[in-house]
Design a protein around this motif. Structure first.
Motif, PDB file in Angstrom:
ATOM      1  N   ALA A 176       4.429   4.209  -2.080  1.00 17.49           N
ATOM      2  CA  ALA A 176       4.671   3.387  -3.270  1.00 17.49           C
ATOM      3  C   ALA A 176       5.166   1.999  -2.891  1.00 17.49           C
ATOM      4  CB  ALA A 176       5.664   4.083  -4.192  1.00 17.49           C
ATOM      5  N   LEU A 177       6.039   1.947  -1.896  1.00 19.18           N
ATOM      6  CA  LEU A 177       6.552   0.630  -1.471  1.00 19.18           C
ATOM      7  C   LEU A 177       5.420  -0.241  -0.913  1.00 19.18           C
ATOM      8  CD1 LEU A 177       9.928   1.745   0.137  1.00 19.18           C
ATOM      9  CD2 LEU A 177       9.664   0.225  -1.848  1.00 19.18           C
ATOM     10  N   LYS A 178       4.504   0.380  -0.183  1.00 15.36           N
ATOM     11  CA  LYS A 178       3.382  -0.404   0.352  1.00 15.36           C
ATOM     12  C   LYS A 178       2.485  -0.938  -0.758  1.00 15.36           C
ATOM     13  CE  LYS A 178       3.091   1.339   5.062  1.00 15.36           C
ATOM     14  NZ  LYS A 178       2.505   2.358   5.958  1.00 15.36           N
ATOM     15  N   ILE A 179       2.354  -0.177  -1.796  1.00 17.46           N
ATOM     16  CA  ILE A 179       1.572  -0.666  -2.940  1.00 17.46           C
ATOM     17  C   ILE A 179       2.261  -1.866  -3.587  1.00 17.46           C
ATOM     18  CG2 ILE A 179       0.735  -0.070  -5.254  1.00 17.46           C
ATOM     19  CD1 ILE A 179       0.290   2.811  -4.171  1.00 17.46           C
ATOM     20  N   LEU A 180       3.575  -1.779  -3.699  1.00 18.40           N
ATOM     21  CA  LEU A 180       4.317  -2.924  -4.256  1.00 18.40           C
ATOM     22  C   LEU A 180       4.070  -4.174  -3.402  1.00 18.40           C
ATOM     23  CD1 LEU A 180       7.564  -1.049  -5.278  1.00 18.40           C
ATOM     24  CD2 LEU A 180       6.290  -2.584  -6.795  1.00 18.40           C
ATOM     25  N   ARG A 181       4.135  -4.013  -2.069  1.00 23.94           N
ATOM     26  CA  ARG A 181       3.897  -5.173  -1.201  1.00 23.94           C
ATOM     27  C   ARG A 181       2.460  -5.685  -1.383  1.00 23.94           C
ATOM     28  NH1 ARG A 181       4.392  -3.859   4.933  1.00 23.94           N
ATOM     29  NH2 ARG A 181       6.590  -4.486   4.832  1.00 23.94           N
ATOM     30  N   LYS A 182       1.552  -4.758  -1.493  1.00 25.37           N
ATOM     31  CA  LYS A 182       0.147  -5.139  -1.670  1.00 25.37           C
ATOM     32  C   LYS A 182      -0.039  -5.949  -2.957  1.00 25.37           C
ATOM     33  CE  LYS A 182      -4.406  -4.604  -0.808  1.00 25.37           C
ATOM     34  NZ  LYS A 182      -5.082  -3.310  -0.798  1.00 25.37           N
ATOM     35  N   VAL A 183       0.569  -5.514  -4.002  1.00 20.88           N
ATOM     36  CA  VAL A 183       0.468  -6.266  -5.264  1.00 20.88           C
ATOM     37  C   VAL A 183       1.028  -7.670  -5.085  1.00 20.88           C
ATOM     38  CG1 VAL A 183       1.300  -6.410  -7.652  1.00 20.88           C
ATOM     39  CG2 VAL A 183       0.513  -4.211  -6.747  1.00 20.88           C
ATOM     40  N   GLY A 184       2.194  -7.753  -4.461  1.00 26.49           N
ATOM     41  CA  GLY A 184       2.811  -9.073  -4.256  1.00 26.49           C
ATOM     42  C   GLY A 184       1.930  -9.988  -3.439  1.00 26.49           C
ATOM     43  N   GLU A 185       1.349  -9.447  -2.353  1.00 23.64           N
ATOM     44  CA  GLU A 185       0.536 -10.275  -1.471  1.00 23.64           C
ATOM     45  C   GLU A 185      -0.802 -10.637  -2.110  1.00 23.64           C
ATOM     46  OE1 GLU A 185       2.379  -8.647   2.780  1.00 23.64           O
ATOM     47  OE2 GLU A 185       0.364  -8.023   2.158  1.00 23.64           O
ATOM     48  N   THR A 186      -1.388  -9.689  -2.788  1.00 26.27           N
ATOM     49  CA  THR A 186      -2.692  -9.924  -3.400  1.00 26.27           C
ATOM     50  C   THR A 186      -2.653 -11.073  -4.404  1.00 26.27           C
ATOM     51  OG1 THR A 186      -3.226  -7.588  -3.148  1.00 26.27           O
ATOM     52  CG2 THR A 186      -4.566  -8.844  -4.727  1.00 26.27           C
ATOM     53  N   PHE A 187      -1.593 -11.056  -5.215  1.00 28.19           N
ATOM     54  CA  PHE A 187      -1.557 -12.056  -6.301  1.00 28.19           C
ATOM     55  C   PHE A 187      -0.541 -13.164  -6.054  1.00 28.19           C
ATOM     56  CE2 PHE A 187      -2.922  -7.992  -8.248  1.00 28.19           C
ATOM     57  CZ  PHE A 187      -4.182  -8.387  -8.660  1.00 28.19           C
TER      58      PHE A 187
END
Lengths: 258, 258, 258, 258
Positions: free
Chosen positions: B62-73
């Motif tokens: 879940a934490l990696k998904i949060l980072r992914k969202v932050g980086e993606t957008f």
């Protein structure tokens, strides 16, 4: 009008000059902003904490002043009644009969007010849910009177505080009646050791803005040229000089939600 | 920006695709209205009523998904932590650490969050006054971190209801920190017999409008494409399709008060 | 025994001599009245309002004193834990692990306490109904531990007061666990402007008598030889010299209800 | 007598036979236990939620039944009044005038009751603190009447529940007046969607025991041979057959605290 309406005036009628002066000043403001205005003043204070609190200048004298204000400026007036026999008397002098929050469950009082044919403004008890005000509406309607206003003045929150539940506004509007926010009494701090209810008048603007934003039909504000000198409830009245600034802000929020 | 900011996202991170999809849709809206946006998602639910409630898909995932969202957008993200050892871990993945309301008095947790140097968003306990949040602010500041947000999510009102006290917004702003209204959790109906907290999502707009009208700096909303299908807190999440309409109304109110 | 049991001791462990002295005095009383006794002391205070409040003399030092008290007098001891990693550590030193009221919904903490095999005493959150404590009981039981105590310490009532709801005692007893009344913390006056919680210790007897009369299984009382000199929670601790008089009254009420 | 006293009877006077029958049965119990007894019955129900709720069999008829009960058994009687003009009428028929909780702040009503010279029993408003009842006492005393009883019937706790605060009993006793616990109305569940107040009668014993344990001077209980058939407030009335068992337990607790 698509604007909200204003119920405002001093807590208690202290004298004719003051009443006329307050009404005149408020009318300047409500005319400017095109806001329907109802002059408010209590002709008697029946539920003070202490027996030695100011309770009025005399019923008939105060009622005549209310009539005078109404006739002088051609505006409707409102006063509160406390026992059923007062309904027909007060109805000769004012246009709206207000039922105090502590008394909103007194069936005889609601019926007596309803039967005058005047508009009946029922304040939601601090101990009642918005949903339960449906039964107050029914009592008035079943007495043959459809002119009902409901007013919120906050909810008991511990012994010495009240909280306004803004969910109550849409809830009470679902009964197809106009809903007013009383920005004065909802800021009371009851059960103070002195027997004199306290307040937080600096928050009037907070309560009023939130109420208009969620769609309140009217605003109730007690105001006085010098709140600290008022004979009752000085702790929460808005200084009259501050009213126009507040109304200006509220009118802007009203425009934003329409 | 002179606008309010938005903290929004699903209650819990349920998967990467859904997280990205929700973020993308919200960014379309916040870009249109020029609203700063922080993506919100819990990586773990630690205080469910029942032990068999959904508690997450796995912390690291879940934490990696949060980072992914932050980086993606290229947007900041926020998640909540529950014990002090989680602070430094979560801080590697998100920009804002949120302290849940039940835990706002846990000194070690506040200090651990503060010491990461990340922004700390402390939710006001349902049992705490706005005035008392001064001490939460002090705990973070005295740990060397001045980046603090306070969020209101309502007050205990009997066993099965919460009331938002809008006086809390100016009160907490007096500590010189941004104040957010959590329009989702403040509508919870706790202590339901089923062990699943209920809600009144139709009132999200009421809470949000009032908050913006009284000057809240930010709005917190949990949203989901299909709230009824969400794995936690579905009862109060706003359907994603309704978000733009709500934001539009709030932006208009915000303009009216500036 | 058909008597109620007593959980008592100082709020925080301040030193070995004091702990032993308090335990010795209480045991004189509980032996005289044939009351099962559990020595109580916090090894760390984790949720003070203010960061500069006393938080303990050091974890290991305080835990060793708790063990010393238990071994010296051959009595069980109880202390509170705040994060899950503390459970196994504290379990080496005490017989009962107590979950603070603010934390009673933290699933990981309940599970960690349960898994030690020690008795778990869960305090009812000030924001939780007695009915909802069923889920705390379930969390412990489903972790394989049937030794559960529930303790009531009052309910949020406005910002600055708590009320004990005595209906909660039979309600929580319906879960087939012993129920304790915390006569100390239920008299707290939270959210004081100073950041130091106030109290009304003269009412300890009122709360304790009512609890025993309605059938509470145990009584929790913080006591200190000189409450005004105590390092934490002095506002509500019972002066140790007054304990025997109180216990005598409670034992008489207990006899009357059996 | 060193015992507590009992105020008991049906909620509303439904008819002479039933009133006499209930009184006779209660007197058998109070004689056996040497408990002073005051027969209670409302001659009119003035504050029902709904206009179609039962409001009485006719004022004069009901008042005459109250007098008949008093004369038949040579016991004092109590009824509640709602507007000031009722005071002198009711005073011709009963010994104690009761002021309903919603009306405890109505100065004219308190004065009218006081001026009859009868004992005045003022119920504490659900929204009032025990401390504030000092002003109700003062209003009666300053009207020349020292015969005052105060009765607690619980406090507003959210919209749909009441909590009894047992601290109120010693607090109100500090005004040097007898204090009664109303074990019936304090268990009400107000604001139900149906407009008919609910209740939890199985908890009457819990409230009564706690009240006696903390020193209440009297107990108020509404009782009916068949509560489910009663015309008002059936939800909380104690079945008459259960009264003796309850009184027996309370007398034992009373003995334990003297």
């Amino acid at each position: 009008s698509s604007n909200f309406f204003l119920m405002a005036g001093p807590c208690a009628i202290e004298g004719e000059d003051m009443a006329l002066r307050i009404a005149e000043r408020i009318i300047q403001i409500t005319d400017k902003y095109n806001i329907p205005y109802i002059f408010k003043g209590s002709y008697r204070k029946a539920n003070r904490s202490r027996i030695d609190s100011f309770s009025g200048i005399g019923d008939e004298k105060a009622l005549k002043i209310l009539r005078k204000v109404g006739e002088t400026f051609n505006i409707p007036t409102v006063t509160d009644i406390h026992e059923s026999h007062e309904a027909s008397i007060a109805a000769e002098f004012v246009d709206v009969l207000q039922i105090p929050a502590f008394l909103c469950r007194q069936t005889n009082l609601l019926i007596a007010a309803a039967e005058t044919g005047k508009v009946v403004n029922v304040k939601k008890g601090q101990f009642l849910s918005a949903e339960s005000m449906r039964f107050a509406v029914d009592k008035v309607k079943e007495s043959g009177n459809d002119q009902i206003i409901l007013t919120d003045r906050g909810n008991t929150f511990g012994y010495q505080d009240l909280i306004v539940d803004f969910r109550s506004i849409p809830q009470m509007q679902s009964f197809n009646v106009p809903v007013v926010m009383d920005c004065t009494h909802s800021l009371q701090q009851p059960n103070q050791a002195t027997g004199v209810t306290g307040g937080k008048p600096q928050l009037i603007e907070t309560i009023a803005k939130a109420a208009i934003a969620v769609g309140a039909d009217g605003i109730f504000i007690e105001t006085h040229p010098e709140p600290a000198m008022a004979k009752s409830d000085g702790a929460n009245m808005l200084q009259l000089d501050l009213l126009e600034g507040l109304i200006d802000k509220l009118v802007r929020i009203r425009s934003a939600i329409l």
